[in-house]
Design a protein around this motif. Structure first.
Motif: not given
Length: 100
Positions: A79-92
């Motif tokens: 499994y992997f993040l389909k959109h790396e930008n989703l990690a920004n949501i978690i960081n925010c």
């Protein structure tokens, strides 16, 4: 792209992704998959110290809502993040919860 530029279908998909993310265990899973990491169910459940069935359940929800992608290699699915930008949501969210 701004929110007001999204059509209703895109907004619905975005809302479903956010709903899928909105669970502590799913946030933990996503944090393991930041920076291009690809992990199997076994690696995830062992790292988070949860049952394999629990990990599979949460991975299924995240995959179904378009948050995660998966590739099969022999007997394992990674499994992997389909959109790396989703990690920004978690960081925010992490930064916001510290200052709350």
């Amino acid at each position: 792209m701004k929110i007001n530029e999204l059509n209703p279908e895109q907004l619905e998909r975005a809302a479903n992704m956010l709903k899928a993310i909105a669970h502590p265990m799913r946030i933990s899973i996503m944090s393991l998959l930041e920076e291009g990491a690809r992990l199997s169910v076994t690696e995830i459940h062992q790292t988070l110290n949860i049952e394999q069935s629990t990990a599979s359940h949460h991975l299924g929800i995240l995959k179904d809502k378009g948050v995660l992608g998966a590739t099969r290699d022999g007997k394992n699915t990674y499994y992997f993040l389909k959109h790396e930008n989703l990690a920004n949501i978690i960081n925010c969210i992490s930064h916001c919860s510290v200052s709350a």
